[in-house]
Design an enzyme around this catalytic site. Structure first.
Site, PDB file in Angstrom:
ATOM      1  N   HIS A  69       0.826  -1.213   0.000  1.00  0.00           N
ATOM      2  CA  HIS A  69       0.000   0.000   0.000  1.00  0.00           C
ATOM      3  C   HIS A  69       0.855   1.257   0.000  1.00  0.00           C
ATOM      4  O   HIS A  69       0.338   2.351  -0.207  1.00  0.00           O
ATOM      5  CB  HIS A  69      -0.993  -0.008   1.160  1.00  0.00           C
ATOM      6  CG  HIS A  69      -0.382  -0.299   2.501  1.00  0.00           C
ATOM      7  ND1 HIS A  69       0.272  -1.480   2.792  1.00  0.00           N
ATOM      8  CD2 HIS A  69      -0.322   0.438   3.639  1.00  0.00           C
ATOM      9  CE1 HIS A  69       0.699  -1.447   4.053  1.00  0.00           C
ATOM     10  NE2 HIS A  69       0.359  -0.305   4.573  1.00  0.00           N
ATOM     11  N   LEU A 117      -0.763  -8.550   2.381  1.00  0.00           N
ATOM     12  CA  LEU A 117       0.384  -8.372   3.275  1.00  0.00           C
ATOM     13  C   LEU A 117       1.020  -9.683   3.728  1.00  0.00           C
ATOM     14  O   LEU A 117       0.386 -10.729   3.734  1.00  0.00           O
ATOM     15  CB  LEU A 117      -0.044  -7.523   4.478  1.00  0.00           C
ATOM     16  CG  LEU A 117      -0.347  -6.065   4.098  1.00  0.00           C
ATOM     17  CD1 LEU A 117      -1.055  -5.337   5.229  1.00  0.00           C
ATOM     18  CD2 LEU A 117       0.941  -5.334   3.720  1.00  0.00           C
ATOM     19  N   ASP A 146       5.021  -3.131  10.017  1.00  0.00           N
ATOM     20  CA  ASP A 146       4.958  -3.845  11.292  1.00  0.00           C
ATOM     21  C   ASP A 146       3.668  -4.655  11.389  1.00  0.00           C
ATOM     22  O   ASP A 146       3.660  -5.785  11.879  1.00  0.00           O
ATOM     23  CB  ASP A 146       5.110  -2.914  12.493  1.00  0.00           C
ATOM     24  CG  ASP A 146       4.251  -1.648  12.430  1.00  0.00           C
ATOM     25  OD1 ASP A 146       3.646  -1.386  11.363  1.00  0.00           O
ATOM     26  OD2 ASP A 146       4.177  -0.926  13.433  1.00  0.00           O
ATOM     27  N   ASN A 176       5.816   1.576  12.292  1.00  0.00           N
ATOM     28  CA  ASN A 176       5.172   2.883  12.505  1.00  0.00           C
ATOM     29  C   ASN A 176       3.999   2.819  13.501  1.00  0.00           C
ATOM     30  O   ASN A 176       3.240   3.761  13.619  1.00  0.00           O
ATOM     31  CB  ASN A 176       4.769   3.512  11.166  1.00  0.00           C
ATOM     32  CG  ASN A 176       3.678   2.744  10.444  1.00  0.00           C
ATOM     33  OD1 ASN A 176       2.933   1.974  11.056  1.00  0.00           O
ATOM     34  ND2 ASN A 176       3.568   2.947   9.150  1.00  0.00           N
ATOM     35  N   LYS A 237       4.139   7.087  11.767  1.00  0.00           N
ATOM     36  CA  LYS A 237       3.237   7.131  10.621  1.00  0.00           C
ATOM     37  C   LYS A 237       2.861   8.589  10.363  1.00  0.00           C
ATOM     38  O   LYS A 237       2.542   9.327  11.300  1.00  0.00           O
ATOM     39  CB  LYS A 237       1.986   6.289  10.905  1.00  0.00           C
ATOM     40  CG  LYS A 237       1.258   5.823   9.648  1.00  0.00           C
ATOM     41  CD  LYS A 237       0.350   4.630   9.948  1.00  0.00           C
ATOM     42  CE  LYS A 237      -0.495   4.230   8.753  1.00  0.00           C
ATOM     43  NZ  LYS A 237      -1.253   2.995   8.987  1.00  0.00           N
ATOM     44  N   GLU A 356       3.444 -24.225   3.296  1.00  0.00           N
ATOM     45  CA  GLU A 356       3.040 -24.125   1.892  1.00  0.00           C
ATOM     46  C   GLU A 356       3.011 -22.692   1.394  1.00  0.00           C
ATOM     47  O   GLU A 356       3.269 -22.441   0.210  1.00  0.00           O
ATOM     48  CB  GLU A 356       1.679 -24.794   1.695  1.00  0.00           C
ATOM     49  CG  GLU A 356       1.662 -26.295   1.974  1.00  0.00           C
ATOM     50  CD  GLU A 356       1.591 -26.657   3.461  1.00  0.00           C
ATOM     51  OE1 GLU A 356       1.404 -25.751   4.301  1.00  0.00           O
ATOM     52  OE2 GLU A 356       1.725 -27.852   3.777  1.00  0.00           O
ATOM     53  N   PHE A 381      -3.431 -29.285   0.494  1.00  0.00           N
ATOM     54  CA  PHE A 381      -2.632 -28.321   1.248  1.00  0.00           C
ATOM     55  C   PHE A 381      -2.229 -27.114   0.399  1.00  0.00           C
ATOM     56  O   PHE A 381      -1.714 -26.127   0.930  1.00  0.00           O
ATOM     57  CB  PHE A 381      -1.433 -29.007   1.893  1.00  0.00           C
ATOM     58  CG  PHE A 381      -1.834 -30.182   2.740  1.00  0.00           C
ATOM     59  CD1 PHE A 381      -3.004 -30.136   3.484  1.00  0.00           C
ATOM     60  CD2 PHE A 381      -1.076 -31.333   2.780  1.00  0.00           C
ATOM     61  CE1 PHE A 381      -3.411 -31.215   4.261  1.00  0.00           C
ATOM     62  CE2 PHE A 381      -1.472 -32.426   3.541  1.00  0.00           C
ATOM     63  CZ  PHE A 381      -2.632 -32.372   4.284  1.00  0.00           C
ATOM     64  N   ASP A 413      -6.949 -42.259   4.587  1.00  0.00           N
ATOM     65  CA  ASP A 413      -6.464 -41.106   5.350  1.00  0.00           C
ATOM     66  C   ASP A 413      -7.585 -40.115   5.668  1.00  0.00           C
ATOM     67  O   ASP A 413      -7.472 -39.318   6.594  1.00  0.00           O
ATOM     68  CB  ASP A 413      -5.319 -40.404   4.612  1.00  0.00           C
ATOM     69  CG  ASP A 413      -3.959 -41.015   4.958  1.00  0.00           C
ATOM     70  OD1 ASP A 413      -3.891 -41.825   5.906  1.00  0.00           O
ATOM     71  OD2 ASP A 413      -2.975 -40.687   4.280  1.00  0.00           O
TER      72      ASP A 413
END
Lengths: 609, 609
Positions: A69, A117, A146, A176, A237, A356, A381, A413
């Protein structure tokens, strides 16, 4: 002017550009640009080495803006570096501009799209691995927020970087304090980030992100300990504008014209020298010649063989004729059979363990640097990496994925291990090819086709061994299909793929005994589908179609076929409609209504109508 | 016998059961059961407090087996605790048995399905939060493997647990050094795990996982520091059987009969007391009465309002009449408008920050304990939690999800922020309801319908404000649709949803001016679809259908409709076919071919045919 003064002036310009661009666009994230302006000035105009005339220069340092962004300041930096005209910045976010709201490779210096992100660090790990593999002097910088450090994918990537001892990667975290909807988890507690990065095997340097001499000092230490380096920059910021600084409620909000005027006045004028002269050139380096052959010699199969095993054989052979091919695994290489490649080419093989998201993110980074990564895990997965797969499309990435153990045919499974939604993951991805082999010969053919395709490709493989259906040198072009059985008296068409092709063949025997002739198509190319052939063969078979697949009803082969023959053919769709469970493969195929018996019954019903 | 001797004997029995069960089944993961046998004995027969007659007892401690492939030892423990007959163990993995290859809630003591690794800790965090919220004395234990600690979702959950100061959660990590395809990243380096957990704010206790007194000693320290506790147990995969211990190549492999005999002989006979007497009872606790009303008073809308805003309003009102409703957010509550609920009910609101996997995993845990969590983020970012969403189906979970900012109509932020594949994520999920409101009234109606549905529900909301289409008290039942415009002379049917309903209405005006009458359906219930009504209305409109959606071609409304009308109606499918980009919403709707003009053109073309 000394270097520090110059960088301070450039940071001012980057701030002013970011504010003007977003106000002109009427949207965007100016405050997140302001917090990283000093870091950006130091990166682009002192630390990074790159050839401004060639983003593909093999000596270049790479930069991934994981906090996508902040795109305006990325574009602003490229403008100040002389890569794009400064005037073009005012086209930010316009339909006609390559300067999008979040970075995409429409702007050619962007090698991987960001904006979801927490993905950039994995991409950076892939790039740094590619640089090491290709003997580039370049390093990779990933600029992160962050807030995004809350994403688990960041820690998967952090693991990978330290596992691979990548001293050529540097994460620059712009701490920030503020996320979109409030304070981040750790606020300005830079020590909390340092503890985490160190625990994950990184060197962590905490720095004031607005003091340029301190930033440069930290950058000089990058890679010195032999570990990957995290530069943890405490920032504000909205830095530089009093009414924006450290204020909640300003995320993703452009300034109004009067606010902009006030902000620019506060920042003050920036000295008018040419910033281009500050850009450091890369060391000369030659891109490795890897070869891009895809014509490997195919394996002669005589006995029942699982398509996943044939995938493994093909990958190994492809690797022998094509030096760009790499294998990436998520701790299941003995099930996907990527292990053959791993054994033959350890230096071109990357273990991502059970992570993954990082597996796919690394692959995007490797592909961005010109390699041809094949990533394999259980199809189920790959859902873990769906966001990375989605973003790979926006990165226009040349990655290849293989999902094994698809459908209820895996057996005991149970549901957690069954890939039953993977076609619905990959079919919507623009430009992605989806191939689904039914026998070992077609599995090898699909690997060849995927390797030859420029862009994303997905190969769906099956756990149990299946009979050989095709001759050794049969080709499986993208967008094709195989008419497996055909006669003039066909009263219905069965469209199948993978394991259900074998059930369809059994059903046909059953029906023939009753005098009902049916046509069978192996729709190995699920995307793009051989739509014209399907329509033609359907018309020749009375426009009665049974589609049968080991997948959930939505988003798979059945809906794809229905969409193509809508208005002309009656369609019966056999697929897995309820929650499956543990059981024997044959029992499950039958319980879920996709076995030969159910196919025959559906045909009978259709031809009676 | 003293307690230690008893627990040692129980561990032997659990080992023997696990080996016998998997040999009988012919598949499974015995060695991963052997490594955790001593931990399991201590957990189920000393540390855990639970009412063996009632898995829903509000005083119970909860246990999540995150390493789901160790299911056999879980079933064995429940057998020894008297919850299921010991004989039933021999039905492991049979189609008729509730004892599946990986745990599912078909066995009623399992509250969340596991088997996709790295998910259990988030589920446990949700359960522990629910216990605290509902004043249960119970704690939550999550048994994890070392391999799965490579999954980022583990660290998202670790963050959340320390953020919420959950002293009632304990992660027991069975560090047996071996993954499926080889050694794990850290092997037996227990200190590496301790560093990570401590950096993420946990108390970490390293222990020998085969010395029962040491295990009990560690368990006594759980929660004592006020932090979540990780018990990091160094173990040996295959422990107790010489030819299995610490050997590669034995993952997911059952013993042959002769190997089994040898193994059981090595383990030796276990004392024959009744293990049921060792189970500790829970403290008495009353389940909170939360009420489950869904009939909140709807908001009267007169002006254009975004469906995402109406979602926020509805959630707040629902929260007022229903104490079970919780909100979980991924740092976008000011965009999804969950913030209204957060402000009104802070104690029932959970910030998961930018960690969507953990958001959904926590929700599964909260729902497993009887709460009604609503989780919201951008639809695009729900792809991050696709695996958790997939597993929620196998957990038969009563979670509600909202994805905002769908489609190209979000505009300038660009493709990374556009939810264009979310219908293809949710439509395949068995039992999941998918609702897609087009105006604020229907948005509130959809929230009510989702809340009243037992099972998963997904609500798709739009960024821009849209006009009010419905009267205040209109109901939006699951499986319904709304015939918005209808006349006797209709020559085509337009099926739309969300933002495209408004484009369809504009297209109709355009067509009416040319004398072409068209019917319009608002298909707000995308799954299940109102198939019969669609077929009827299509037949009355000349069996010419235009479907238009702000979504990629595969897996969405278009294919759903095509599958339902196959054989009877000609279908034109308007959707987003190429990579979108930044631009204004109206420009993008037009560029992608889903605006009023394109709808009108498609109708014209169809009626001409």
């Amino acid at each position: 002017m000394n270097k520090i003064e110059k960088l301070e002036a450039i940071a001012k310009r980057l701030r002013i550009h970011s504010l003007r661009m977003t106000t002109r666009a009427g949207s965007g994230h100016p405050t997140t640009c302001l917090s990283m302006a000093d870091l950006a000035a130091c990166l682009f105009f002192d630390e990074l080495r790159y050839n401004t005339r060639d983003p593909e220069d093999w000596g270049n340092d790479e930069l991934v803006l994981s906090k996508g962004h902040a795109a305006p300041i990325l574009w602003a930096a490229y403008a100040e570096a002389g890569i794009i005209p400064v005037e073009s910045l005012m086209d930010l976010r316009k339909l006609t501009s390559e300067l999008e709201g979040h970075p995409t490779p429409r702007m050619r210096w962007v090698k991987a799209a960001t904006g979801s992100l927490g993905q950039g660090l994995s991409v950076g790990v892939g790039m740094a691995l590619a640089q090491r593999l290709g003997k580039s002097p370049g390093r990779t910088f990933v600029v992160m927020g962050d807030g995004e450090c809350a994403e688990g994918s960041v820690w998967e990537a952090a693991n990978a970087a330290s596992q691979y001892r990548l001293k050529n990667i540097c994460a620059v975290v712009d701490i920030n304090r503020l996320g979109q909807s409030g304070a981040t988890m750790h606020g300005h507690d830079t020590a909390a980030y340092a503890r985490k990065f160190r625990a994950f095997g990184w060197d962590a340097l905490v720095v004031d992100g607005h003091r340029i001499p301190k930033i440069l000092e930290a950058f000089r230490k990058i890679g010195k300990t032999g570990k990957p380096t995290a530069v943890l920059a405490r920032t504000v910021k909205g830095k530089g504008v009093s009414f924006l600084e450290d204020r909640d409620g300003w995320h993703g909000k452009a300034l109004k014209e009067d606010e902009l005027a006030k902000a620019i006045e506060e920042i003050g004028p920036a000295a008018g020298f040419d910033a281009r002269a500050c850009v450091r050139k890369p060391r000369a380096a030659a891109r490795p010649k890897l070869g891009m052959r895809t014509d490997f010699k195919r394996t002669p199969y005589t006995e029942k063989t699982a398509t996943r095993l044939a995938y493994g054989n093909a990958l190994l052979k492809l690797g022998k004729v094509n030096g760009a091919v790499l294998a990436v695994d998520g701790d299941v290489k003995n099930s996907t059979y990527a292990d053959r490649f791993f054994e033959a080419f350890p230096e071109r093989s990357f273990q991502s363990y059970i992570a993954e998201q990082n597996m796919v993110g690394m692959g995007i980074g490797l592909a961005a640097k010109g390699y041809l990564p094949f990533m394999a895990t259980f199809a189920a997965f790959l859902s873990r990496a769906h966001d990375q797969i989605r973003m790979a499309a926006y990165s226009q990435s040349n990655i290849k994925l293989c999902g094994s153990h698809v459908g209820v045919s895996i057996g005991e499974d149970g549901p957690s291990q069954m890939g039953l939604e993977d076609l619905a993951i990959f079919r919507p991805i623009p430009g992605c090819v989806v191939l689904y082999p039914s026998d070992p010969v077609s599995a090898e053919g699909c690997v060849r086709a995927a390797a030859g395709h420029t862009g994303m490709a997905y190969i769906r493989t099956t756990r149990p061994a299946t009979a050989v259906l095709y001759p050794l040198d049969e080709e499986f072009p993208i967008g094709g299909c195989k008419i497996l059985r055909k006669s003039e008296g066909d009263r219905a068409l069965i469209v199948a793929a993978g394991i259900t092709v074998h059930e369809a063949l059994k059903a046909r025997e059953e029906l023939l005994a009753e005098g009902i002739e049916v046509r069978i198509i192996d729709a190995y190319s699920v995307m793009p589908l051989a739509a014209e052939t399907l329509r033609k063969e359907s018309a020749e078979s009375g426009n009665k179609v049974v589609v049968v697949e080991d997948h959930y009803p939505a988003g798979g082969l059945g809906e794809a076929v229905a969409a193509e023959v809508a208005g002309t053919a009656a369609v019966r769709h056999l697929c897995v409609r309820d929650l499956p469970r543990s059981g024997k493969p044959a029992e499950l195929l039958d319980m879920c209504g996709i076995s030969a018996g159910h196919i025959a019954a559906a045909v009978r019903e259709l031809v009676r109508e």
